[in-house]
Enzyme design. Sequence first.
Site, PDB file in Angstrom:
ATOM      1  N   ARG A   4      -8.490   3.755  -7.876  1.00  0.00           N
ATOM      2  CA  ARG A   4      -9.741   3.016  -7.882  1.00  0.00           C
ATOM      3  C   ARG A   4     -10.496   3.136  -6.560  1.00  0.00           C
ATOM      4  NH1 ARG A   4     -11.245  -1.657 -10.929  1.00  0.00           N
ATOM      5  NH2 ARG A   4     -12.758  -3.007  -9.885  1.00  0.00           N
ATOM      6  N   TYR A   5      -9.759   3.285  -5.464  1.00  0.00           N
ATOM      7  CA  TYR A   5     -10.377   3.252  -4.149  1.00  0.00           C
ATOM      8  C   TYR A   5     -10.259   4.588  -3.402  1.00  0.00           C
ATOM      9  CZ  TYR A   5     -10.231  -1.768  -5.045  1.00  0.00           C
ATOM     10  OH  TYR A   5     -10.386  -3.013  -5.598  1.00  0.00           O
ATOM     11  N   ARG A  73      17.646  16.469  -1.016  1.00  0.00           N
ATOM     12  CA  ARG A  73      17.313  15.206  -0.347  1.00  0.00           C
ATOM     13  C   ARG A  73      16.725  15.456   1.046  1.00  0.00           C
ATOM     14  NH1 ARG A  73      19.752  10.953  -3.209  1.00  0.00           N
ATOM     15  NH2 ARG A  73      20.015  11.739  -5.339  1.00  0.00           N
ATOM     16  N   HIS A  74      16.026  16.583   1.199  1.00  0.00           N
ATOM     17  CA  HIS A  74      15.408  16.942   2.471  1.00  0.00           C
ATOM     18  C   HIS A  74      14.140  17.713   2.150  1.00  0.00           C
ATOM     19  CE1 HIS A  74      14.691  18.553   6.457  1.00  0.00           C
ATOM     20  NE2 HIS A  74      15.682  17.799   6.944  1.00  0.00           N
ATOM     21  N   ASP A  75      12.998  17.171   2.541  1.00  0.00           N
ATOM     22  CA  ASP A  75      11.739  17.761   2.100  1.00  0.00           C
ATOM     23  C   ASP A  75      11.446  19.118   2.722  1.00  0.00           C
ATOM     24  OD1 ASP A  75      11.329  16.617   4.589  1.00  0.00           O
ATOM     25  OD2 ASP A  75       9.599  15.407   4.005  1.00  0.00           O
ATOM     26  N   SER A 100      12.334  20.195  11.647  1.00  0.00           N
ATOM     27  CA  SER A 100      11.467  19.623  10.618  1.00  0.00           C
ATOM     28  C   SER A 100      10.247  18.923  11.203  1.00  0.00           C
ATOM     29  CB  SER A 100      12.251  18.625   9.758  1.00  0.00           C
ATOM     30  OG  SER A 100      13.346  19.261   9.137  1.00  0.00           O
ATOM     31  N   THR A 146     -26.585 -19.983  14.943  1.00  0.00           N
ATOM     32  CA  THR A 146     -25.329 -20.054  15.690  1.00  0.00           C
ATOM     33  C   THR A 146     -24.489 -21.164  15.087  1.00  0.00           C
ATOM     34  OG1 THR A 146     -26.250 -21.571  17.340  1.00  0.00           O
ATOM     35  CG2 THR A 146     -26.413 -19.218  17.818  1.00  0.00           C
ATOM     36  N   SER A 269     -17.858 -13.538 -16.201  1.00  0.00           N
ATOM     37  CA  SER A 269     -17.536 -13.472 -17.627  1.00  0.00           C
ATOM     38  C   SER A 269     -17.979 -14.727 -18.358  1.00  0.00           C
ATOM     39  CB  SER A 269     -16.032 -13.278 -17.817  1.00  0.00           C
ATOM     40  OG  SER A 269     -15.315 -14.402 -17.293  1.00  0.00           O
ATOM     41  N   GLU A 281     -17.618  -8.359  -0.405  1.00  0.00           N
ATOM     42  CA  GLU A 281     -16.312  -9.014  -0.440  1.00  0.00           C
ATOM     43  C   GLU A 281     -15.205  -7.970  -0.503  1.00  0.00           C
ATOM     44  OE1 GLU A 281     -17.601 -13.207  -2.636  1.00  0.00           O
ATOM     45  OE2 GLU A 281     -16.769 -11.568  -3.825  1.00  0.00           O
ATOM     46  N   ARG A 316       3.978   7.594   5.588  1.00  0.00           N
ATOM     47  CA  ARG A 316       3.614   8.216   4.315  1.00  0.00           C
ATOM     48  C   ARG A 316       2.669   7.317   3.523  1.00  0.00           C
ATOM     49  NH1 ARG A 316       7.556  12.373   2.432  1.00  0.00           N
ATOM     50  NH2 ARG A 316       9.100  12.644   4.094  1.00  0.00           N
ATOM     51  N   VAL A 317       2.704   6.020   3.827  1.00  0.00           N
ATOM     52  CA  VAL A 317       1.826   5.062   3.165  1.00  0.00           C
ATOM     53  C   VAL A 317       0.593   4.759   4.018  1.00  0.00           C
ATOM     54  CG1 VAL A 317       1.605   2.709   2.260  1.00  0.00           C
ATOM     55  CG2 VAL A 317       3.736   4.011   1.905  1.00  0.00           C
TER      56      VAL A 317
END
Length: 435
Positions: A4-5, A73-75, A100, A146, A269, A281, A316-317
């Site tokens: 979505r983003y 198990r190792h990229d 690596s 103010t 709605s 927002e 990674r995130v």
Amino acid sequence: MIERYLTPEMKTLWSEASKYRAWLRVELAAMDAQADQGEVPREAHTALLEQTGADPIDDAFAARVAEIEAVTRHDIVAFTRALSERYGEEARFIHHGLTSTDVVDTAQNLLLDEALALILADAGALREVCRTQALAYKHTPTVGRTHGIHAEPMTFGLKFLNWMAALDRDLERLTAARKRIQVVMLSGSVGTYAHVSPQVEVEVARAWGWEAAPVTNQTLARDRHAEVLAALAIFGTTLEKISVEIRHLQRSEVREAMEPFGKGQTGSSSMPHKKNPILTENVTGFARLLRGFLTTGLENVALWHERDISHSSAERVILPDATAAASYATRRLTGVLRGLVVFPERMLKNMNDLGGLVFSQRVLHALIDEKGMTRETAYDLVQRHALKSWETGEGLRELLAADPECPLNDTELDGAFDLAWYLRHVDDIYARFGM
């Protein structure tokens, strides 16, 4: 970042196939420099360039890496094995002497560099919209507030000019942060260059117009990434500052400006009359995310000894999401400002609703400068009538005119309540920006 983003550019940039293309770019650049040093055969590098150009890394390759990684198990091991499957004999010289993180960290910098280039372009576009609107509303009077309370007259354009100036600072910070991650690390295990010549790193950096990391352990220092996230977080506060202002101006009791509302759009709605500031927002929410990503980036700086991977899962995130969020939010806000609906008549009405209270300081100065009153006596006089005006709704000018203790005549009172006085230096402020 959820679909979505995601902007189309960020979606492509942070895809698995794009990551592996960046890894391959690092590997081939290192191999090129190693060939110059006589560490790998030049013919192997030439052949790989031809093969990868004719058969570039795609989603199918990314899927194959995932299959192999499920076993290894190792990229990076999965990546190099997939390269050997795809490109054959010459691929054995890939990753020669490297570890690596040499590949992962340097390639991640390539992706961050491209992401920041996109964000800088987005921020520049937002800055230009602010500039355009600052000029359009340069002399449009509105009330300055103010603490959320009416203060004194100003122009609506000055809001945009302030935002433009903040974006100029954001552009400087983002540019500096981008420069900070334009760094190549190809130093091998624990950063000793035991299996790869230091000249390889230098040559790759020179070819890209970047810098070779002066010293590393087995990871690139994460203060560099924290600086990127800090610049994005501060940029987010600018986006939020603009958004919060628009949200306040759209409130029903203010209604001086509002987000564009499209044909067929609905606000609720259950309540057909609603026009809600949902876009700004939304941007405010993204600013909160950007500040949160910075917290994680700061936690990633301190790692064990020469290397651990506690930062890896987090990055990674947060790196794709932080850059994607910044780009999306910037474009959203740019659209809001470009299509902003402005109500100058309402601005004047709101300014006048308090019966001239916004001119109190000008009256104070007239009493001091023109009538020789002490500041304390003048302040008490004006405040007494101002408080009565608050309570009764009577106009401040009328209250002052009826007070025999007020020495200002009608002409002098007219001058004290002249809106033009407050706007007389607007052109001077704009001149500082060459506008």
